[in-house]
Design a protein around this motif. Structure first.
Motif, PDB file in Angstrom:
ATOM      1  N   UNK A  56       0.915  -0.998   0.187  1.00 24.38           N
ATOM      2  CA  UNK A  56      -0.283   0.245  -0.053  1.00 24.38           C
ATOM      3  C   UNK A  56       0.937   1.042   0.060  1.00 24.38           C
ATOM      4  N   UNK A  57       0.103   1.816  -0.744  1.00 25.53           N
ATOM      5  CA  UNK A  57       0.771   4.088  -0.881  1.00 25.53           C
ATOM      6  C   UNK A  57       0.159   4.733  -1.335  1.00 25.53           C
ATOM      7  N   UNK A  58      -0.425   5.191  -0.703  1.00 23.79           N
ATOM      8  CA  UNK A  58      -0.522   5.853  -0.867  1.00 23.79           C
ATOM      9  C   UNK A  58      -0.600   7.235   0.410  1.00 23.79           C
ATOM     10  N   UNK A  59      -1.259   8.755   0.441  1.00 13.68           N
ATOM     11  CA  UNK A  59      -0.804   9.556   1.460  1.00 13.68           C
ATOM     12  C   UNK A  59      -1.176   9.273   2.805  1.00 13.68           C
ATOM     13  N   UNK A  60      -2.085   8.242   2.961  1.00  9.30           N
ATOM     14  CA  UNK A  60      -3.105   7.890   4.519  1.00  9.30           C
ATOM     15  C   UNK A  60      -2.124   6.904   4.792  1.00  9.30           C
TER      16      UNK A  60
END
Length: 243
Positions: A56-60
């Protein structure tokens, strides 16, 4: 493509998921520009390394799946403790960074008579944290899986009596060199001065604590060069490249 390495000072185990904190997540996502599905290597400084994949690789959230453990050891067979006179800014950073690449086991920043950097209170704590980050980055780059310790800055007088092993200090006025010394058993303590070098009193204090003065050649080296040249020679004679 070269696999990125990431130092994570947390427990690691095959099959576990690790959610990165804000700093590490920002570094992986924004500086390295890695994305979901990318492979990397992670290590926590306790020895060995793990394969990992970004799941997983996003802002959150940035989350890694930890894979197989690899018992990779790239440490020198020779323990070296570097006592390093504190110099200004990039010179100190460079000396620490390259010392890690050259296999040093521990570093103590030292206040000496000719030290031009004044550190106390909060500023000392900030510089120590900065130097430790330099070490972490150097371990990531160089493939080391054990992280050398950067100890609290101390005065030279307080540090000298605690030194152990073969004790050497760099002195352009010395007559002898490394080849004239008996090969060490166990470890080496290397003392390298700041900008301006050591005073006569500091040289005498080092000799009184059984440090041997050595020179690296006919030229006077800058503070950031001297320690690195000595570490290279030490590893060649007695460490990484020794017969």
């Amino acid at each position: 493509m070269r696999i990125s390495r990431l130092y994570l000072p947390v427990p690691l185990a095959s099959g576990a998921d690790v959610v990165l904190d804000g700093e590490h997540a920002h570094y992986l996502r924004t500086v390295l520009r890695l994305k979901r599905g990318f492979d990397l290597t992670v290590f926590n400084g306790e020895g060995g390394e793990f394969a990992a994949r970004i799941v997983a690789c996003h802002r959150e959230e940035v989350r890694l799946a930890v894979g197989d453990y690899r018992p990779v050891d790239r440490e020198s067979r020779l323990g070296v403790h570097l006592g390093l006179g504190i110099s200004r800014g990039e010179r100190m950073d460079l000396a620490i960074q390259k010392a890690v690449e050259l296999g040093v086991g521990a570093i103590t920043p030292l206040f000496t008579e000719r030290c031009v950097v004044q550190l106390d209170g909060e500023r000392k704590a900030q510089r120590l944290e900065h130097w430790r980050r330099v070490v972490w980055a150097a371990c990531e780059q160089s493939g080391r899986n054990r992280v050398p310790e950067v100890l609290e800055p101390r005065s030279l007088d307080a540090w000298l009596p605690a030194a152990a092993g073969l004790k050497i200090f760099l002195d352009p006025h010395a007559r002898g060199g490394l080849r004239e010394l008996e090969p060490p058993v166990g470890m080496v303590t290397l003392l390298s001065g700041p900008e301006g070098g050591f005073s006569d009193a500091e040289r005498e204090a080092a000799v009184a604590e059984s440090f041997t003065p050595i020179r690296l050649g006919p030229r006077v080296l800058r503070t950031e060069t001297a320690a690195l040249a000595a570490l290279t020679a030490i590893q060649t004679l007695w460490g990484d490249l020794a017969a």
